[in-house]
Design an enzyme around this catalytic site. Structure first.
Site, PDB file in Angstrom:
ATOM      1  N   HIS A  19      73.769 -54.177  35.745  1.00 21.06           N
ATOM      2  CA  HIS A  19      72.784 -54.958  34.995  1.00 21.06           C
ATOM      3  C   HIS A  19      71.654 -55.452  35.903  1.00 21.06           C
ATOM      4  O   HIS A  19      71.881 -56.247  36.806  1.00 21.06           O
ATOM      5  CB  HIS A  19      73.507 -56.158  34.369  1.00 21.06           C
ATOM      6  N   ARG A  20      70.463 -54.937  35.669  1.00 19.93           N
ATOM      7  CA  ARG A  20      69.295 -55.192  36.536  1.00 19.93           C
ATOM      8  C   ARG A  20      69.606 -54.738  37.967  1.00 19.93           C
ATOM      9  O   ARG A  20      69.160 -55.362  38.935  1.00 19.93           O
ATOM     10  CB  ARG A  20      68.899 -56.677  36.511  1.00 19.93           C
ATOM     11  N   GLU A  26      71.064 -50.515  34.580  1.00 25.51           N
ATOM     12  CA  GLU A  26      70.213 -51.021  33.507  1.00 25.51           C
ATOM     13  C   GLU A  26      69.045 -51.720  34.154  1.00 25.51           C
ATOM     14  O   GLU A  26      69.211 -52.382  35.204  1.00 25.51           O
ATOM     15  CB  GLU A  26      71.021 -51.993  32.628  1.00 25.51           C
ATOM     16  N   ASP A  31      64.845 -53.571  33.255  1.00 24.53           N
ATOM     17  CA  ASP A  31      63.927 -54.052  32.213  1.00 24.53           C
ATOM     18  C   ASP A  31      62.500 -53.654  32.563  1.00 24.53           C
ATOM     19  O   ASP A  31      62.098 -53.772  33.727  1.00 24.53           O
ATOM     20  CB  ASP A  31      64.013 -55.578  32.126  1.00 24.53           C
ATOM     21  N   HIS A  76      62.339 -58.658  34.353  1.00 25.71           N
ATOM     22  CA  HIS A  76      62.965 -59.142  33.117  1.00 25.71           C
ATOM     23  C   HIS A  76      62.084 -60.109  32.335  1.00 25.71           C
ATOM     24  O   HIS A  76      61.926 -59.976  31.116  1.00 25.71           O
ATOM     25  CB  HIS A  76      64.298 -59.822  33.440  1.00 25.71           C
ATOM     26  N   GLU A  84      65.537 -50.635  29.539  1.00 23.06           N
ATOM     27  CA  GLU A  84      65.387 -51.601  28.444  1.00 23.06           C
ATOM     28  C   GLU A  84      63.924 -51.966  28.292  1.00 23.06           C
ATOM     29  O   GLU A  84      63.316 -52.556  29.185  1.00 23.06           O
ATOM     30  CB  GLU A  84      66.218 -52.876  28.679  1.00 23.06           C
ATOM     31  N   LYS A 116      61.193 -54.220  27.124  1.00 23.88           N
ATOM     32  CA  LYS A 116      60.969 -55.606  26.719  1.00 23.88           C
ATOM     33  C   LYS A 116      59.691 -55.684  25.894  1.00 23.88           C
ATOM     34  O   LYS A 116      58.698 -55.028  26.224  1.00 23.88           O
ATOM     35  CB  LYS A 116      60.833 -56.510  27.954  1.00 23.88           C
ATOM     36  N   ASP A 166      76.808 -57.403  36.072  1.00 24.58           N
ATOM     37  CA  ASP A 166      76.040 -57.744  37.278  1.00 24.58           C
ATOM     38  C   ASP A 166      76.694 -57.204  38.544  1.00 24.58           C
ATOM     39  O   ASP A 166      76.051 -57.174  39.601  1.00 24.58           O
ATOM     40  CB  ASP A 166      75.926 -59.273  37.407  1.00 24.58           C
TER      41      ASP A 166
HETATM   42  O1  G3P Z   1      71.077 -54.462  28.432  1.00 20.30           O
HETATM   43  C1  G3P Z   1      71.705 -55.670  28.211  1.00 20.30           C
HETATM   44  C2  G3P Z   1      70.955 -56.861  28.715  1.00 20.30           C
HETATM   45  O2  G3P Z   1      70.105 -56.491  29.768  1.00 20.30           O
HETATM   46  C3  G3P Z   1      70.176 -57.533  27.646  1.00 20.30           C
HETATM   47  O3  G3P Z   1      69.749 -58.782  27.978  1.00 20.30           O
HETATM   48  O4  G3P Z   1      68.162 -60.430  28.752  1.00 20.30           O
HETATM   49  O5  G3P Z   1      69.650 -59.340  30.398  1.00 20.30           O
HETATM   50  O6  G3P Z   1      67.774 -58.081  29.382  1.00 20.30           O
HETATM   51  P1  G3P Z   1      68.791 -59.154  29.188  1.00 20.30           P
HETATM   52 MG    MG Z   2      68.070 -56.085  30.213  1.00 17.48          MG
END
Ligand code: G3P
Ligand code: MG
Length: 248
Positions: free
Chosen positions: A17-18, A44, A46, A59, A119, A121, A241
């Site tokens: 995640h990120r 993943e 953003d 993000h 992702e 945004k 994470d």
């Molecule tokens: O992909 C899941 C997650 O990244 C969504 O929430 O706010 O962390 O981008 P956020």
């Molecule tokens: Mg995300």
């Protein structure tokens, strides 16, 4: 007496995640390198537009939290953003990290052998959905052929627009909790996956999704025991994470 092996995800089912944001500043090349070091196959990340239309990996809609600078993406040019220290807020050892573009990131991921969950945004300063998805498409089309990409978003319109451009890519709608009409909403993109908050998971949801051939991934879970009952019920993946927690 035999005991069954612990149920857990395979390498392809775990997404950083990120990047590995538990151990490196989120959405930086350092976080993506860390994911590769851990043996992850997917990250993943953003994406959003700068004031002058560059697609950057970040993000928030400001640089305040994740860089040494301040200001809204809608008022900062790519040059402004690229000059910022995007690592010291996390730890001084990461002071050289910068906010990368999606193109730079996909190039690095190609070298690292990582695949990308991009992702999209949607922020108030984005003037046009077309401009946003055009920028995503341009970056994605230039990636190495061995780099797999899926697209996720809380915004079904962004997914619809991306699907029209790149129908071969997997589309995933992001929800905290899936709405009652999740199947119709997925069909309207069309999207073949939903990414839901891990606390909204249930065996019933996984069974229903499985009957419709819909993939379900959970975000953002950092405790493997919280998902233990869901893998056997058909959970497709986890966004975490710290992939090392799941890659044992
Ligand atoms: O992909 C899941 C997650 O990244 C969504 O929430 O706010 O962390 O981008 P956020
Ligand atoms: Mg995300």
């Amino acid at each position: 007496m035999t005991s069954s092996a612990a149920i857990g995800p395979s390498r392809d089912q775990v997404q950083a995640h990120r990047g590995t944001s538990a151990l490196a500043p989120e959405n930086t090349l350092a976080a993506f390198r860390k994911a590769a070091e851990q043996g992850a196959k997917w990250v993943e990340l953003d994406v959003a537009l700068s004031a002058d239309g560059a697609l950057v990996v970040i993000h928030d809609d400001t640089v305040d939290r994740t860089t040494a600078g301040s200001g809204s993406l809608g008022t900062l040019s790519h040059a402004d953003i690229a000059a910022l220290d995007a690592g010291s807020w996390f730890d001084p050892q990461f002071a050289a990290e910068r906010v990368p573009t999606l193109s730079q990131t996909l190039s690095a991921l190609g070298e690292l052998g990582l695949n990308a969950n991009v992702e999209i945004k949607q922020h108030p300063h984005h003037r046009s959905l077309e401009q946003l998805v055009d920028a995503v498409q341009t970056a994605i089309k230039a990636r190495a052929s061995h780099t797999e990409v899926m697209i996720s978003s809380f915004d079904p319109q962004a997914l619809r627009a991306m699907h029209l451009r790149q129908p071969e890519l997997e589309m995933a709608i992001l929800w905290g909790r899936p709405p009652e009409d999740w199947e119709a909403q997925l069909a309207s993109v069309p999207a073949s996956a939903m990414h839901v908050h891990y606390k909204a998971l249930s065996i019933g949801l996984l069974e229903e999704a499985g009957k419709s051939g819909i993939k379900v991934r959970a975000w953002t879970c950092n405790n493997p025991t919280q998902l233990i009952s869901f893998w056997d019920a058909g959970l497709t993946g986890v966004i975490t994470d710290n992939p090392a927690l799941f890659l044992k």
